[in-house]
Design an enzyme around this catalytic site. Structure first.
Site, PDB file in Angstrom:
ATOM      1  N   SER A   1       0.856  -1.183   0.000  1.00  0.00           N
ATOM      2  CA  SER A   1       0.000   0.000   0.000  1.00  0.00           C
ATOM      3  C   SER A   1       0.894   1.236   0.000  1.00  0.00           C
ATOM      4  CB  SER A   1      -0.895  -0.003   1.244  1.00  0.00           C
ATOM      5  OG  SER A   1      -1.820   1.055   1.158  1.00  0.00           O
ATOM      6  N   GLU A   2       0.526   2.227  -0.816  1.00  0.00           N
ATOM      7  CA  GLU A   2       1.424   3.369  -1.057  1.00  0.00           C
ATOM      8  C   GLU A   2       1.778   4.127   0.226  1.00  0.00           C
ATOM      9  OE1 GLU A   2      -0.998   5.519  -3.808  1.00  0.00           O
ATOM     10  OE2 GLU A   2      -2.216   6.436  -2.253  1.00  0.00           O
ATOM     11  N   ASN A   3       0.938   4.012   1.272  1.00  0.00           N
ATOM     12  CA  ASN A   3       1.228   4.695   2.526  1.00  0.00           C
ATOM     13  C   ASN A   3       2.221   3.922   3.393  1.00  0.00           C
ATOM     14  OD1 ASN A   3      -0.993   2.896   2.727  1.00  0.00           O
ATOM     15  ND2 ASN A   3      -1.518   3.714   4.727  1.00  0.00           N
TER      16      ASN A   3
END
Lengths: 232, 213
Positions: free
Chosen positions: B47-49
């Site tokens: 996940s990009e976070n």
């Protein structure tokens, strides 16, 4: 003795000047320096440039800061949220300037500032509207866009734990923009849930060394946010 | 015949994800892909976070407010998961370490161009998020979207009309009617059709030529 811990939120935000560029950590509600944002509202600095991933939710926090007319410009990747009413109203009325930056480019521009790199090339946005007015250059047959470093006067970050050196340990997905923003501002201020004795944070767990941090203030987010890790 | 539902599109795509890949899923139908990869097939969801190794959604009462995905939904961690900050997460993306990215789309063109972030050059406050970084950086980009807009306009096109997210970046499209490969120098090649749909029927809902091999 090095001691970056300050007693109050007001002390943490003392001296933030009008016209500052403020880097604000967090992604969604996680890792968001909510108490420091409230503190900035109290502190009074205005004509700010806010750098963060979203453009505020509802009428609290950054949205409240904007609603009070204190933000001149916002630099973000995603000015949408479950309730972006304040930003959208101000933007429609021409009362706030917007710079859209792809999320990874936003992170890397901030990292570059922290790492002393004035600009870099990325394939992100090459050939698109967001790459149009920038220097484009070909390397090894591929098009890249030049992006400039993005430095803050102030960074507001949140971490789970800190010690008096300002070493920061994050929790869950709460690191996100915080470590990179912490390294890219003249004045980095951290709100943390717990202050630990120097020497008790595991060196490998410290994602942000205190060298990047100027002030630490303990806050209490309360409720489920304070349950020990691994205990849902 | 009925077109695939959103869940069926996600399942169809998930069937093609092999064990061992590191996969980034966009918001919407792409997020649903994870529900259709069986746990015994080890796929690492990024996940990009900064979450590398997401698990399934938490059971009621087991939610941890510190754990969310790119769509801000509560998640769990898989065994072996790790955390990084945004700069490292996007270094992973930009640096070509993501085997597959799955995004939604407004339009995909036969040259592999993707439009999925703004609906006009004068869009008020378009929201790009991480889409351009993923389009430029992932090893493969698969788009999952309806074949046409709600009012029947084709989203499979010769050239995108909307502002681009990335150029020549799409490798495959999963729609509610077909699975199409994007082959450089050729265009859309049909890999699969939804049950009961003929090539001619799907071609009629497309604004680019669909090749059969």
């Amino acid at each position: 003795m090095i001691n970056k811990i300050v007693a109050t939120v007001a002390e943490a935000l003392a001296g933030v000047k009008d016209g500052s560029t403020v880097l604000i950590g967090g992604f969604g509600s996680v890792g968001q320096p909510d108490v420091l944002i409230e503190g900035l509202i109290e502190q009074g600095a205005t004509n700010l440039t806010a750098v963060l991933n979203n453009a505020g939710v509802g009428r609290v926090g950054v949205a409240r800061l904007m609603e009070l007319g204190r933000v001149r410009k916002i630099i973000c990747s995603f000015p949408r949220s479950s309730d972006p009413v304040v930003f959208e109203t101000l933007y429609r009325e021409g009362k706030i300037e917007l710079e859209i930056v792809p999320q990874g480019t936003l992170a890397e521009r901030i990292r570059a500032a922290g790492a002393g790199i004035p600009a870099f090339y990325t394939a992100t946005a090459a050939g698109t509207l967001l790459g149009k007015d920038k220097e484009n250059r070909e390397f090894d047959g591929r098009q890249y866009v030049m992006e400039r470093a993005l430095k803050g006067d102030v960074a507001l970050v949140e971490a789970w734990e800190a010690d008096r050196w300002g070493n920061l340990v994050y929790r869950g997905s709460g690191a996100n923009f915080n470590p990179v923003m912490a390294m890219a501002a003249e004045l980095t201020i951290a709100q943390v849930q717990h202050i630990r004795e120097l020497g008790t944070l595991h060196p490998h767990m410290i994602m942000t060394p205190g060298v990047y941090v100027n002030r630490v203030v303990q806050v209490d987010r309360g409720g489920d946010w304070l349950k020990p890790e691994g205990e849902a | 015949m009925k077109p695939f539902t959103r869940d069926q599109m996600a399942a169809r795509l998930a069937a093609d994800v092999p064990e061992g890949w590191c996969v980034n899923l966009g918001i919407g139908i792409p997020t649903m892909v994870a529900n259709h990869v069986p746990p015994e097939r080890e796929v690492i969801f990024q996940s990009e976070n900064g979450v590398i190794g997401m698990g399934p959604a938490p059971a009621k009462g087991q939610e941890d407010p510190w754990l969310i995905n790119a769509g801000k939904q509560l998640i769990t961690l898989a065994k072996g998961a790790s955390f990084v900050g945004h700069a490292d997460s996007f270094a992973m993306i930009r640096g070509g370490h993501i085997d597959l990215c799955v995004l939604g789309g407004f339009e995909v063109a036969e040259n592999g161009d993707l439009a999925n972030w703004a609906t006009s050059e004068n869009d008020t406050a378009p929201a790009v998020g991480g889409a351009m970084d993923l389009a430029a950086g992932a090893k493969r980009l698969w788009v999952v979207m309806d074949h046409t807009t709600k009012d029947g306009r084709p989203k499979i096109v010769e050239r995108c009309g909307y502002p681009l997210t990335g150029l020549g970046c799409v490798n495959r499209v999963y729609t509610n009617l077909a699975v199409l490969d994007v082959v450089p120098g050729k265009g859309f090649v049909v890999r699969d059709l939804a049950p009961g749909w003929s090539l001619a029927e799907v071609q009629a809902k497309s604004a680019a030529t669909l090749h059969t091999n």
